[in-house]
Design an enzyme around this catalytic site. Structure first.
Site, PDB file in Angstrom:
ATOM      1  N   PRO A 104       0.779  -1.248   0.000  1.00 37.20           N
ATOM      2  CA  PRO A 104       0.000   0.000   0.000  1.00 37.20           C
ATOM      3  C   PRO A 104       0.810   1.298   0.000  1.00 37.20           C
ATOM      4  O   PRO A 104       0.690   2.135   0.906  1.00 37.20           O
ATOM      5  CB  PRO A 104      -0.848  -0.142   1.255  1.00 37.20           C
ATOM      6  N   CYS A 105       1.581   1.512  -1.046  1.00 37.11           N
ATOM      7  CA  CYS A 105       2.384   2.732  -1.152  1.00 37.11           C
ATOM      8  C   CYS A 105       1.509   3.984  -1.215  1.00 37.11           C
ATOM      9  O   CYS A 105       1.968   5.070  -0.870  1.00 37.11           O
ATOM     10  CB  CYS A 105       3.310   2.657  -2.359  1.00 37.11           C
TER      11      CYS A 105
END
Length: 180
Positions: free
Chosen positions: A135-136
């Protein structure tokens, strides 16, 4: 390496995998052919039927784009080809849950390298081959600003993904129309 394209309410996504886990993911595209080209280019993989072992992941992606809370922490990701520092960054980022954000500097501090390494954390986020599952999009710039995003659509895609999770940011003007 293998790849598969599947549909979601936001468009067509691509996922790539090998024996050790998921190696690539492409965010939604309006056309299946575009998603196919993107995942094949990103992962250098041949198209294949989705194995049963990845069915839960693709269903979670579908739920995510419907606005339902989805957790990708159990997905087996293969990040062996990445720099050791990037792997450390990804381990921290992977702990972020639905609607939870942090900053590049905070990730650096958690790694014990200090806020001056925030740019290096940003480089790791920009090189993330598995957006959403890694989940950048939950990592923000200083002052909780949207920061950059290397996926198609850039910062507006990041904003849209965060909005799905209930996170609202006001540092950029909103565009009137948006598609993944």
């Amino acid at each position: 390496m293998y790849a598969h394209v599947f549909d979601t309410s936001a468009g067509f996504c691509g996922i790539a995998w090998g024996e050790a886990g998921i190696t690539g993911f492409c965010l939604p595209s309006s056309r299946a052919a575009s998603a196919e080209a993107a995942i094949r280019r990103r992962a250098g993989a041949e198209l294949a039927e989705l194995p049963d072992s990845l069915g839960e992941v693709t269903e979670a992606v579908r739920r995510y784009f419907l606005g339902e809370q989805a957790d990708f922490s159990a997905a087996l990701l293969d990040l062996r080809a990445r720099e050791p520092f990037f792997a450390r960054v990804y381990a921290v980022v992977r702990t972020l849950r639905w609607g939870e954000t942090t900053t590049y500097g905070e990730v650096a501090a958690r790694l014990g390298v200090g806020p001056e390494a925030a740019r290096d954390v940003g480089r790791a986020m920009g090189a993330n081959p598995i957006p959403l599952l890694m989940p950048c999009h939950r990592v923000l710039g200083a002052g909780n600003r949207i920061g950059g995003f290397s996926a198609p659509g850039g910062a507006e895609t990041k904003r849209r993904m965060l909005a799905i999770e209930g996170v609202q940011l006001d540092d950029l003007p909103r565009q009137s129309a948006f598609a993944f």
